[in-house]
Design a protein around this motif. Structure first.
Motif, mmCIF file in Angstrom:
data_model
loop_
_atom_site.group_PDB
_atom_site.id
_atom_site.type_symbol
_atom_site.label_atom_id
_atom_site.label_comp_id
_atom_site.label_asym_id
_atom_site.label_seq_id
_atom_site.Cartn_x
_atom_site.Cartn_y
_atom_site.Cartn_z
ATOM 1 N N ALA A 28 6.665 10.323 3.924
ATOM 2 C CA ALA A 28 7.192 9.222 3.104
ATOM 3 C C ALA A 28 8.604 8.852 3.548
ATOM 4 O O ALA A 28 8.949 7.666 3.625
ATOM 5 C CB ALA A 28 7.186 9.619 1.628
ATOM 6 N N GLY A 29 9.399 9.858 3.870
ATOM 7 C CA GLY A 29 10.753 9.605 4.354
ATOM 8 C C GLY A 29 10.765 8.833 5.656
ATOM 9 O O GLY A 29 11.564 7.907 5.836
ATOM 10 N N SER A 30 9.875 9.191 6.583
ATOM 11 C CA SER A 30 9.825 8.457 7.855
ATOM 12 C C SER A 30 9.405 7.011 7.624
ATOM 13 O O SER A 30 9.920 6.104 8.282
ATOM 14 C CB SER A 30 8.885 9.147 8.843
ATOM 15 N N LEU A 31 8.511 6.809 6.680
ATOM 16 C CA LEU A 31 8.083 5.444 6.373
ATOM 17 C C LEU A 31 9.230 4.642 5.762
ATOM 18 O O LEU A 31 9.519 3.520 6.191
ATOM 19 C CB LEU A 31 6.887 5.473 5.416
ATOM 20 N N TYR A 50 0.805 -1.210 0.000
ATOM 21 C CA TYR A 50 0.000 0.000 0.000
ATOM 22 C C TYR A 50 0.844 1.268 0.000
ATOM 23 O O TYR A 50 0.405 2.305 -0.490
ATOM 24 C CB TYR A 50 -1.008 -0.014 1.150
ATOM 25 N N ALA A 51 2.052 1.205 0.539
ATOM 26 C CA ALA A 51 2.947 2.365 0.436
ATOM 27 C C ALA A 51 3.313 2.606 -1.024
ATOM 28 O O ALA A 51 3.371 3.757 -1.474
ATOM 29 C CB ALA A 51 4.192 2.150 1.275
ATOM 30 N N LEU A 52 3.543 1.531 -1.747
ATOM 31 C CA LEU A 52 3.844 1.662 -3.168
ATOM 32 C C LEU A 52 2.644 2.232 -3.931
ATOM 33 O O LEU A 52 2.785 3.135 -4.754
ATOM 34 C CB LEU A 52 4.262 0.305 -3.743
ATOM 35 N N LEU A 53 1.454 1.709 -3.625
ATOM 36 C CA LEU A 53 0.245 2.232 -4.263
ATOM 37 C C LEU A 53 -0.021 3.683 -3.842
ATOM 38 O O LEU A 53 -0.581 4.468 -4.605
ATOM 39 C CB LEU A 53 -0.964 1.359 -3.904
#
Length: 167
Positions: free
Chosen positions: A95-98, A58-61
């Motif tokens: 996004a960076g923290s993820l 889901y991060a990619l999506l």
């Protein structure tokens, strides 16, 4: 066109960012159970693997969310407004923290579980468990930061300082 793109942007954020937010929040507790010893350990290990997979997919999506957002901003001619620039910066921080903290800490737990289960693909190192437990201590905080940053972006999107919608 703006309403259509905005609808896609909001839908993508709910469907793609929402599951990541939930998965990263649930992961630390289930990971602690998976790394522990008890009757719940095998179930927790399976849950941890699933939550990590949800986070990755889901991060990619979720890349669609800022892409659609930039499209909406361009159509609405608000690209230079400060609230949007702030939202873009905060989205990048989220996004960076993820990518820099949450996913590597999750992967460390998965690697430890694989090594302890004797999975052939697992690289067995003695410090895997210590590294996983160290990362697990910070994971609730980094997951919270990720979710908080997304909440700030949502608030900025709703309030839109300088908006002419009368809100």
């Amino acid at each position: 066109m703006a309403k259509f793109l905005l609808s896609l942007h909001v839908l993508a954020s709910v469907l793609f960012i929402g599951p990541v937010a939930v998965a990263v929040s649930m992961f630390p507790r289930r990971a602690a159970a998976a790394l522990g010893s008890g009757a719940d350990q095998p179930v927790a290990a399976a849950s941890v693997r699933l939550l990590h997979r949800i986070t990755q997919v889901y991060a990619l999506l979720g890349i669609a969310v800022p892409l659609l957002g930039i499209g909406v901003a361009q159509v609405m001619d608000v690209l230079g407004q400060s609230w949007l620039i702030a939202s873009i910066v905060i989205t990048a921080l989220s996004a960076g923290s993820l990518l820099l903290f949450v996913v590597p800490a999750q992967q460390s737990v998965i690697d430890t579980l694989d090594a302890e289960a004797g999975t052939p693909a697992a690289h067995s190192r003695g410090d895997d468990r210590e590294r996983a437990e160290r990362g697990l201590k910070l994971l609730p905080m980094t997951a919270g930061v990720f979710n908080l940053l997304w909440a700030v972006v949502v608030v900025l999107m709703v309030i839109r300082p300088g908006s002419t919608t009368g809100a």
